[in-house]
Enzyme design. Structure first.
Site, PDB file in Angstrom:
ATOM      1  N   ASP A 117     -24.199   7.802  -4.210  1.00 44.35           N
ATOM      2  CA  ASP A 117     -25.428   8.331  -4.806  1.00 44.35           C
ATOM      3  C   ASP A 117     -26.436   8.706  -3.717  1.00 44.35           C
ATOM      4  OD1 ASP A 117     -25.981   5.741  -4.055  1.00 44.35           O
ATOM      5  OD2 ASP A 117     -27.086   5.225  -5.884  1.00 44.35           O
ATOM      6  N   SER A 118     -26.108   8.437  -2.441  1.00 42.80           N
ATOM      7  CA  SER A 118     -26.887   8.971  -1.317  1.00 42.80           C
ATOM      8  C   SER A 118     -26.879  10.498  -1.387  1.00 42.80           C
ATOM      9  CB  SER A 118     -26.321   8.481   0.019  1.00 42.80           C
ATOM     10  OG  SER A 118     -24.929   8.741   0.089  1.00 42.80           O
ATOM     11  N   ASP A 145     -19.854   6.222  -6.818  1.00 41.05           N
ATOM     12  CA  ASP A 145     -20.995   5.362  -7.147  1.00 41.05           C
ATOM     13  C   ASP A 145     -21.418   5.562  -8.593  1.00 41.05           C
ATOM     14  OD1 ASP A 145     -21.674   3.792  -4.975  1.00 41.05           O
ATOM     15  OD2 ASP A 145     -23.218   5.154  -4.222  1.00 41.05           O
ATOM     16  N   LYS A 189     -18.339   2.044  -7.993  1.00 41.97           N
ATOM     17  CA  LYS A 189     -19.124   1.055  -7.250  1.00 41.97           C
ATOM     18  C   LYS A 189     -20.457   0.804  -7.944  1.00 41.97           C
ATOM     19  CE  LYS A 189     -20.762   1.960  -2.921  1.00 41.97           C
ATOM     20  NZ  LYS A 189     -22.219   1.904  -3.157  1.00 41.97           N
ATOM     21  N   GLU A 226     -24.197  -1.547  -7.584  1.00 46.61           N
ATOM     22  CA  GLU A 226     -25.035  -2.340  -6.687  1.00 46.61           C
ATOM     23  C   GLU A 226     -25.474  -3.620  -7.382  1.00 46.61           C
ATOM     24  OE1 GLU A 226     -28.350  -0.095  -5.159  1.00 46.61           O
ATOM     25  OE2 GLU A 226     -27.068   1.497  -4.371  1.00 46.61           O
ATOM     26  N   GLU A 280     -24.224  -4.059   2.929  1.00 45.77           N
ATOM     27  CA  GLU A 280     -25.140  -3.112   3.584  1.00 45.77           C
ATOM     28  C   GLU A 280     -26.377  -3.832   4.100  1.00 45.77           C
ATOM     29  OE1 GLU A 280     -26.157   0.469   1.407  1.00 45.77           O
ATOM     30  OE2 GLU A 280     -27.669   1.033   2.899  1.00 45.77           O
TER      31      GLU A 280
HETATM   32  N1  LIG Z   1     -28.462   9.509   5.190  1.00 47.66           N
HETATM   33  C1  LIG Z   1     -28.412   8.339   4.570  1.00 47.66           C
HETATM   34  N2  LIG Z   1     -27.749   7.309   5.161  1.00 47.66           N
HETATM   35  C2  LIG Z   1     -27.696   6.101   4.549  1.00 47.66           C
HETATM   36  O1  LIG Z   1     -27.047   5.179   5.126  1.00 47.66           O
HETATM   37  C3  LIG Z   1     -28.307   5.939   3.285  1.00 47.66           C
HETATM   38  C4  LIG Z   1     -28.964   7.042   2.707  1.00 47.66           C
HETATM   39  N3  LIG Z   1     -29.029   8.220   3.377  1.00 47.66           N
HETATM   40  N4  LIG Z   1     -29.548   6.978   1.482  1.00 47.66           N
HETATM   41  C5  LIG Z   1     -29.292   5.827   0.661  1.00 47.66           C
HETATM   42  C6  LIG Z   1     -29.288   4.627   1.491  1.00 47.66           C
HETATM   43  C7  LIG Z   1     -30.619   4.297   2.122  1.00 47.66           C
HETATM   44  N5  LIG Z   1     -30.217   3.663   3.345  1.00 47.66           N
HETATM   45  C8  LIG Z   1     -31.085   3.195   4.327  1.00 47.66           C
HETATM   46  C9  LIG Z   1     -32.275   3.850   4.572  1.00 47.66           C
HETATM   47  C10 LIG Z   1     -33.128   3.392   5.557  1.00 47.66           C
HETATM   48  C11 LIG Z   1     -32.818   2.260   6.297  1.00 47.66           C
HETATM   49  C12 LIG Z   1     -33.768   1.777   7.354  1.00 47.66           C
HETATM   50  O2  LIG Z   1     -34.754   2.415   7.622  1.00 47.66           O
HETATM   51  N6  LIG Z   1     -33.500   0.630   7.961  1.00 47.66           N
HETATM   52  C13 LIG Z   1     -34.337   0.037   8.993  1.00 47.66           C
HETATM   53  C14 LIG Z   1     -34.217  -1.477   8.855  1.00 47.66           C
HETATM   54  C15 LIG Z   1     -35.562  -2.166   8.952  1.00 47.66           C
HETATM   55  C16 LIG Z   1     -35.400  -3.683   8.892  1.00 47.66           C
HETATM   56  O3  LIG Z   1     -35.147  -4.254   9.982  1.00 47.66           O
HETATM   57  O4  LIG Z   1     -35.500  -4.263   7.807  1.00 47.66           O
HETATM   58  C17 LIG Z   1     -33.855   0.455  10.397  1.00 47.66           C
HETATM   59  O5  LIG Z   1     -34.722   0.623  11.257  1.00 47.66           O
HETATM   60  O6  LIG Z   1     -32.651   0.567  10.634  1.00 47.66           O
HETATM   61  C18 LIG Z   1     -31.628   1.611   6.039  1.00 47.66           C
HETATM   62  C19 LIG Z   1     -30.757   2.086   5.065  1.00 47.66           C
HETATM   63  C20 LIG Z   1     -28.779   3.593   3.442  1.00 47.66           C
HETATM   64  N7  LIG Z   1     -28.353   4.708   2.614  1.00 47.66           N
HETATM   65  C1  LIG Z   2     -23.970   4.041   1.939  1.00 50.86           C
HETATM   66  C2  LIG Z   2     -22.948   3.903   0.871  1.00 50.86           C
HETATM   67  C3  LIG Z   2     -22.353   2.537   0.843  1.00 50.86           C
HETATM   68  C4  LIG Z   2     -23.506   4.301  -0.480  1.00 50.86           C
HETATM   69  O1  LIG Z   2     -23.624   3.542  -1.410  1.00 50.86           O
HETATM   70  C5  LIG Z   2     -23.909   5.702  -0.655  1.00 50.86           C
HETATM   71  O2  LIG Z   2     -23.661   6.541   0.246  1.00 50.86           O
HETATM   72  O3  LIG Z   2     -24.484   6.012  -1.702  1.00 50.86           O
HETATM   73 MG   LIG Z   3     -24.772   4.352  -2.981  1.00 57.36          MG
END
Ligand SMILES: Nc1nc(=O)c2c([nH]1)NC[C@@H]1CN(c3ccc(C(=O)N[C@@H](CCC(=O)O)C(=O)O)cc3)CN21
Ligand SMILES: CC(C)C(=O)C(=O)O
Ligand SMILES: [Mg+2]
Length: 294
Positions: A60-61, A99, A129, A131, A198
């Site tokens: 769903d990303s 998803d 899948k 969540e 994740e």
């Molecule tokens: N392009 C993309 N990649 C992804 O992996 C993803 C998506 N979109 N969209 C749906 C979700 C959203 N996701 C995300 C989005 C942002 C962070 C993020 O900003 N993480 C911080 C962590 C901060 C902390 O320490 O709590 C980082 O800096 O990595 C993580 C997963 C993973 N998924």
């Molecule tokens: C990042 C993966 C696990 C996901 O759920 C997605 O792409 O939607």
């Molecule tokens: Mg997803």
């Protein structure tokens, strides 16, 4: 009768077998790591399948990387069906996981089953899948009882973004880490065939992976999971958003595409595209005056 073209000798041994949920569990037992990537269209699905990746997730990303939404919450079951059908046509060997989008498994068990069944029947999904942990036990049981393989997904669950207030790493306290492990075990007991971990500390993912019989597939969960998944656009530097820390660009496609787009613009503007060899011609022998009289 085989649906694939028969191959001989060495080629036959290279033709990898269809990936199934039991084969993923066997992979965990053999210690051979599992590979997974997202795809949302036919061409990308072919590239990934032909590269020998084990699982393709229509995530769903999609909402964020393909449709341009700010989060995944607006994605509908119709969106997922539409993109999953396109991906289905490009996949031969990989396991196709789709998803369930926000809202498609939150109303009632009947609704969850109806939507899960639609993903299988109308799009060719081989697993779905959802969540969540403890809260999804009933859904996982019901889908499994309906013969639909289910992947769990715990830790940083993007469909919870409004409640959590952002995409934050989960399971950093001792209590939260234990709760995640209980969630993973509950999903396994309910019949899940794999669990996505994740955005959790590497140490917590390692401990969950060691406790489960079913494979863990990590994203931002360190190297000790049974497998790894990434969003295709992250791997290819095509997400157009700041990347989380867990992303590695394996194919710098954005740089390559930018250069090609610039070359196309210049070549059209200065008249070097298309060349004569890229043009069609009249058959030889047609008198030139016919052409000039056109
Ligand atoms: N392009 C993309 N990649 C992804 O992996 C993803 C998506 N979109 N969209 C749906 C979700 C959203 N996701 C995300 C989005 C942002 C962070 C993020 O900003 N993480 C911080 C962590 C901060 C902390 O320490 O709590 C980082 O800096 O990595 C993580 C997963 C993973 N998924
Ligand atoms: C990042 C993966 C696990 C996901 O759920 C997605 O792409 O939607
Ligand atoms: Mg997803």
């Amino acid at each position: 009768m085989s649906l694939v073209t028969p191959l001989d000798g060495e080629l036959r041994s290279l033709a990898a077998k269809k990936v199934t949920p039991p084969s993923l569990i066997a992979r965990k037992e053999s210690g051979h790591r599992i590979t997974a990537l997202t795809a949302y269209d036919y061409g990308t699905a072919r590239l990934i399948d032909e590269a020998g990746i084990d699982c393709i997730l229509v995530g769903d990303s999609l909402g964020m990387v393909v449709l341009g939404y700010e989060d995944t919450l607006s994605v509908t079951i119709e969106d997922m069906l539409h993109h999953a059908r396109a991906v289905r046509r490009g996949v031969r060997r990989a396991l196709l996981v789709v998803d369930m989008p926000f809202g498609s498994y939150h109303v009632s068990t009947e609704d969850t089953l109806r939507n899960g069944i639609r993903l299988l029947k109308e799009a060719g999904a081989e697993a779905v899948k959802v969540e969540g942990g403890m809260d999804q036990v009933e859904n996982v049981r019901a889908l499994t009882a309906a013969q639909i393989p289910v992947f769990g997904h715990i830790g940083l669950t993007p469909q919870s973004v409004l409640r959590t207030g952002g995409y934050r790493v989960q399971g950093r306290s001792h209590a939260a880490a234990l709760a995640l492990r209980e969630d993973a075990l509950a999903l396994q007991e309910a019949g899940a065939v794999a669990v996505v971990l994740e955005g959790i500390p590497r140490e917590v993912a390692a401990s969950i992976t060691a406790r489960l019989r079913i494979p863990t597939i990590g994203i931002g969960a360190g190297p000790d999971c049974d497998g790894q998944i990434l969003v295709f656009q992250d791997l290819a530097d095509l997400s157009f958003r700041p990347s989380p820390k867990f992303v590695r660009v394996f194919s710098p496609a954005r740089t390559l595409l930018r250069a090609g787009l610039e070359e196309f613009r210049v070549a059209v503007e200065n008249g070097t595209f298309p060349a004569d060899s890229e043009s069609y011609h009249m058959p030889s022998g047609v008198p030139v005056d016919v052409l000039t009289s056109l």
